[in-house]
Design a protein around this motif. Structure first.
Motif, PDB file in Angstrom:
ATOM      1  N   GLN A 125      -0.038 -11.431   1.451  1.00 53.72           N
ATOM      2  CA  GLN A 125      -1.135 -10.753   0.768  1.00 53.72           C
ATOM      3  C   GLN A 125      -2.378 -11.635   0.696  1.00 53.72           C
ATOM      4  O   GLN A 125      -3.506 -11.125   0.712  1.00 53.72           O
ATOM      5  N   GLN A 126      -2.185 -12.938   0.635  1.00 58.05           N
ATOM      6  CA  GLN A 126      -3.331 -13.855   0.688  1.00 58.05           C
ATOM      7  C   GLN A 126      -4.002 -13.792   2.063  1.00 58.05           C
ATOM      8  O   GLN A 126      -5.234 -13.846   2.161  1.00 58.05           O
ATOM      9  N   LEU A 128      -4.133 -11.204   3.917  1.00 60.18           N
ATOM     10  CA  LEU A 128      -4.833  -9.922   3.998  1.00 60.18           C
ATOM     11  C   LEU A 128      -6.209  -9.968   3.331  1.00 60.18           C
ATOM     12  O   LEU A 128      -7.062  -9.146   3.635  1.00 60.18           O
ATOM     13  N   GLN A 129      -6.402 -10.912   2.434  1.00 57.94           N
ATOM     14  CA  GLN A 129      -7.662 -10.991   1.705  1.00 57.94           C
ATOM     15  C   GLN A 129      -8.768 -11.708   2.480  1.00 57.94           C
ATOM     16  O   GLN A 129      -9.910 -11.738   2.039  1.00 57.94           O
ATOM     17  N   VAL A 230      -0.727  -2.205   7.196  1.00 50.75           N
ATOM     18  CA  VAL A 230      -1.031  -2.564   5.811  1.00 50.75           C
ATOM     19  C   VAL A 230      -0.922  -1.342   4.912  1.00 50.75           C
ATOM     20  O   VAL A 230      -0.353  -1.403   3.810  1.00 50.75           O
ATOM     21  N   GLN A 231      -1.454  -0.207   5.385  1.00 52.29           N
ATOM     22  CA  GLN A 231      -1.393   1.022   4.601  1.00 52.29           C
ATOM     23  C   GLN A 231       0.045   1.544   4.518  1.00 52.29           C
ATOM     24  O   GLN A 231       0.512   1.935   3.437  1.00 52.29           O
ATOM     25  N   ASP A 234       2.243  -0.505   2.206  1.00 52.49           N
ATOM     26  CA  ASP A 234       1.758  -0.582   0.823  1.00 52.49           C
ATOM     27  C   ASP A 234       1.572  -2.035   0.381  1.00 52.49           C
ATOM     28  O   ASP A 234       1.937  -2.423  -0.731  1.00 52.49           O
ATOM     29  N   GLN A 236      -1.163  -3.709  -0.179  1.00 58.01           N
ATOM     30  CA  GLN A 236      -2.281  -4.015  -1.059  1.00 58.01           C
ATOM     31  C   GLN A 236      -1.918  -3.822  -2.517  1.00 58.01           C
ATOM     32  O   GLN A 236      -2.714  -4.092  -3.405  1.00 58.01           O
ATOM     33  N   SER A 237      -0.696  -3.329  -2.794  1.00 58.12           N
ATOM     34  CA  SER A 237      -0.199  -3.237  -4.159  1.00 58.12           C
ATOM     35  C   SER A 237       0.419  -4.578  -4.543  1.00 58.12           C
ATOM     36  O   SER A 237       0.662  -5.433  -3.700  1.00 58.12           O
TER      37      SER A 237
END
Length: 318
Positions: A125-126, A128-129, A230-231, A234, A236-237
């Motif tokens: 997730q890091q 992805l940012q 990514v979508q 999920d 981004q949760s």
């Protein structure tokens, strides 16, 4: 009441719709016993002790309620895996996750993660940012590395030239094509070129099958696949709650680079869908949707614990 709601209410000390009562004391002189008996004082002290005892019982109740809610969540997830697994009767009849009336994938209880899963999910997730930054030297070097991997026998061009269109960028400046894809989409392409060079080259040069007159642009397709994953997962949760996302966490426990490997599988799967549908440029979004559907079905297979367990993984050629 859902387990999530229950946990939130317990966290705020709100059990059965009532707040903890607050008991004010005046310090040590209230809690210490007098040398001589005093009935009024003793009665007051008894009330305070009773209140403190009730408070301790409430805390113990909260502890066991939280523990019970976690057990229920685990059982619910276990049952969901059985019910939706491809090996079950319902799984065979409904190989695709349940959907709500508006067509959105139904959410499930977020699973309890091991420390390893927590760490790997947090690291992903890091990643992805991080947006792609055309002025960043590291990102520029990554673009150059991608060119060298794609065309090892050709001279490295400048970062802004029409030659980049040959790789499937829309313009002479690749940095304008990333948009929502982020830096991770470039990392995915580099990983693909390094780990599965034959499959990468076959897709880059469109070597397999009868190709359309208007082919999909390779590099931009890769960015779209990263975004789709990514979508779908999920990610981004805080914790994935879609069935595909929960299944992905199992893969992540086995493989730190599960997302990158899944990207390679999805790219190969998308090209197979493209050829099967005899699609052309304007049908790319439909092909991407079909790819997502197939990938979700394969992730739902009950014997899938690693990306290499996916049937579509066999399409990749080292």
């Amino acid at each position: 009441m859902t387990s999530r709601t229950l946990r939130r209410r317990l966290h705020h000390g709100d059990v059965d719709g009532k707040r903890h009562e607050q008991f004010e004391t005046s310090g040590l002189d209230v809690l210490s016993e007098p040398l001589l008996g005093n009935k009024e004082y003793d009665d007051s002290l008894s009330e305070v002790r009773a209140a403190l005892w009730d408070d301790e019982r409430r805390k113990e109740h909260i502890h066991w309620t939280l523990l019970f809610s976690h057990v229920i969540a685990q059982w619910a997830q276990w049952i969901a895996n059985i019910v939706l697994g491809s090996g079950s009767l319902i799984g065979r009849l409904l190989p695709f996750p349940f959907a709500t009336q508006n067509g959105q994938t139904k959410n499930f209880l977020p699973p309890l993660l091991s420390p390893l899963q927590e760490a790997r999910l947090r690291n992903l997730q890091q990643r992805l940012q991080v947006p792609f930054d055309g002025s960043c030297v590291e990102h520029q070097d990554s673009l150059r590395l991608l060119w060298q991997l794609a065309y090892p026998d050709r001279e490295l061009p400048s970062l802004k030239t029409e030659l980049w269109k040959e790789m499937g960028w829309q313009g002479s400046d690749p940095s304008t094509d990333f948009r929502g894809g982020g830096y991770i989409s470039l990392e995915n392409l580099i990983f693909f070129a390094k780990m599965y060079p034959d499959a990468f080259q076959n897709l880059l040069h469109k070597r397999d099958g009868n190709r359309a007159e208007w082919e999909y642009p390779f590099a931009v397709a890769g960015i779209n696949i990263s975004f789709m994953l990514v979508q779908m997962l999920d990610l981004q949760s805080g914790k994935p709650t879609s069935l595909a996302g929960i299944q992905f966490l199992k893969l992540l426990s086995e493989d730190e680079m599960a997302f990158d490997n899944l990207f390679c599988v999805a790219f190969q799967m998308m090209d197979a869908q493209w050829l099967a549908k005899r699609a052309s440029y304007m049908e790319f979004n439909d092909v991407l949707k079909s790819t997502r559907t197939q990938l979700e079905r394969e992730l739902a297979l009950e014997d899938t614990f690693n990306v290499k367990d996916l049937p579509a993984y066999n399409m990749l050629k080292r």
